[in-house]
Motif scaffolding. Structure first.
Motif, PDB file in Angstrom:
ATOM      1  N   ASN A  19      64.318  40.317  34.312  1.00 23.62           N
ATOM      2  CA  ASN A  19      63.176  39.441  34.064  1.00 23.62           C
ATOM      3  C   ASN A  19      62.572  39.051  35.397  1.00 23.62           C
ATOM      4  N   LEU A  20      61.269  39.217  35.509  1.00 20.61           N
ATOM      5  CA  LEU A  20      60.540  38.852  36.719  1.00 20.61           C
ATOM      6  C   LEU A  20      59.683  37.646  36.383  1.00 20.61           C
ATOM      7  N   LEU A  21      59.783  36.615  37.191  1.00 18.62           N
ATOM      8  CA  LEU A  21      59.072  35.362  36.951  1.00 18.62           C
ATOM      9  C   LEU A  21      58.076  35.127  38.070  1.00 18.62           C
ATOM     10  N   SER A  22      56.797  34.997  37.704  1.00 13.54           N
ATOM     11  CA  SER A  22      55.797  34.666  38.720  1.00 13.54           C
ATOM     12  C   SER A  22      55.909  33.176  39.001  1.00 13.54           C
ATOM     13  N   PRO A  23      55.668  32.761  40.223  1.00 15.41           N
ATOM     14  CA  PRO A  23      55.814  31.345  40.555  1.00 15.41           C
ATOM     15  C   PRO A  23      54.782  30.447  39.878  1.00 15.41           C
ATOM     16  N   GLU A  24      53.661  31.013  39.506  1.00 13.25           N
ATOM     17  CA  GLU A  24      52.607  30.197  38.907  1.00 13.25           C
ATOM     18  C   GLU A  24      51.746  31.090  38.034  1.00 13.25           C
ATOM     19  N   GLN A  62      49.736  43.282  38.300  1.00 15.27           N
ATOM     20  CA  GLN A  62      48.466  42.651  37.941  1.00 15.27           C
ATOM     21  C   GLN A  62      48.630  41.695  36.772  1.00 15.27           C
ATOM     22  N   GLU A  63      49.510  42.010  35.838  1.00 13.40           N
ATOM     23  CA  GLU A  63      49.750  41.101  34.717  1.00 13.40           C
ATOM     24  C   GLU A  63      50.369  39.791  35.199  1.00 13.40           C
ATOM     25  N   LEU A  64      51.255  39.884  36.184  1.00 15.62           N
ATOM     26  CA  LEU A  64      51.911  38.692  36.704  1.00 15.62           C
ATOM     27  C   LEU A  64      51.046  37.892  37.671  1.00 15.62           C
ATOM     28  N   PHE A  65      50.272  38.581  38.498  1.00 13.80           N
ATOM     29  CA  PHE A  65      49.567  37.902  39.581  1.00 13.80           C
ATOM     30  C   PHE A  65      48.053  37.983  39.508  1.00 13.80           C
ATOM     31  N   LYS A  67      44.321  40.312  38.419  1.00 17.30           N
ATOM     32  CA  LYS A  67      43.738  41.624  38.704  1.00 17.30           C
ATOM     33  C   LYS A  67      43.640  41.953  40.180  1.00 17.30           C
ATOM     34  N   ASN A  68      43.404  40.961  41.038  1.00 16.42           N
ATOM     35  CA  ASN A  68      43.236  41.234  42.456  1.00 16.42           C
ATOM     36  C   ASN A  68      44.469  40.895  43.275  1.00 16.42           C
ATOM     37  N   GLY A  69      45.567  40.639  42.576  1.00 16.50           N
ATOM     38  CA  GLY A  69      46.781  40.284  43.302  1.00 16.50           C
ATOM     39  C   GLY A  69      46.923  38.809  43.539  1.00 16.50           C
ATOM     40  N   SER A  70      45.910  38.017  43.173  1.00 16.10           N
ATOM     41  CA  SER A  70      46.038  36.571  43.330  1.00 16.10           C
ATOM     42  C   SER A  70      46.590  36.008  42.031  1.00 16.10           C
ATOM     43  N   GLN A  71      47.286  34.917  42.130  1.00 16.59           N
ATOM     44  CA  GLN A  71      47.886  34.336  40.940  1.00 16.59           C
ATOM     45  C   GLN A  71      46.797  33.827  40.012  1.00 16.59           C
ATOM     46  N   ASN A  72      47.083  33.892  38.692  1.00 18.68           N
ATOM     47  CA  ASN A  72      46.121  33.438  37.679  1.00 18.68           C
ATOM     48  C   ASN A  72      45.766  31.995  37.861  1.00 18.68           C
TER      49      ASN A  72
END
Length: 72
Positions: A19-24, A62-65, A67-72
C-alpha cells in the motif's frame, strides 16, 4: 518495482502487494485527506538499485500526486 532491501523489509515478493500512501490528497471539510493505493509488486531485481528504491507506473504516480506531479 522494489529494491531487494525494500522488498525484504516489507516481507513481499513478486506478485505480492504493498500500500502506497500519499502524504496529502484532496481537500475535504475536515482538511486534506491522504490517498491510499494498493500496488502489485512486479519485480524485486538484485541489480544496481539504491537500497531504498521504489518505482511506480506513471499512472499510479499521477493518481496519487495529480496530473503534473503536484499533490491534489
Amino acid at each position: 518495482m522494489l529494491s531487494p532491501d525494500v522488498a525484504l523489509s516489507l516481507g513481499v515478493t513478486e506478485g505480492g502487494s504493498v500500500n502506497l500512501l500519499s502524504p496529502e490528497g484532496p481537500d475535504t471539510p475536515l482538511g486534506a485527506f491522504p490517498v491510499l493505493k494498493s500496488l502489485t509488486v512486479v519485480s524485486a531485481p538484485s541489480g544496481p538499485l539504491s537500497e531504498n528504491t521504489v518505482i511506480v507506473s506513471r499512472a499510479a504516480f499521477q493518481e496519487l500526486f495529480g496530473k503534473n506531479g503536484s499533490q491534489n
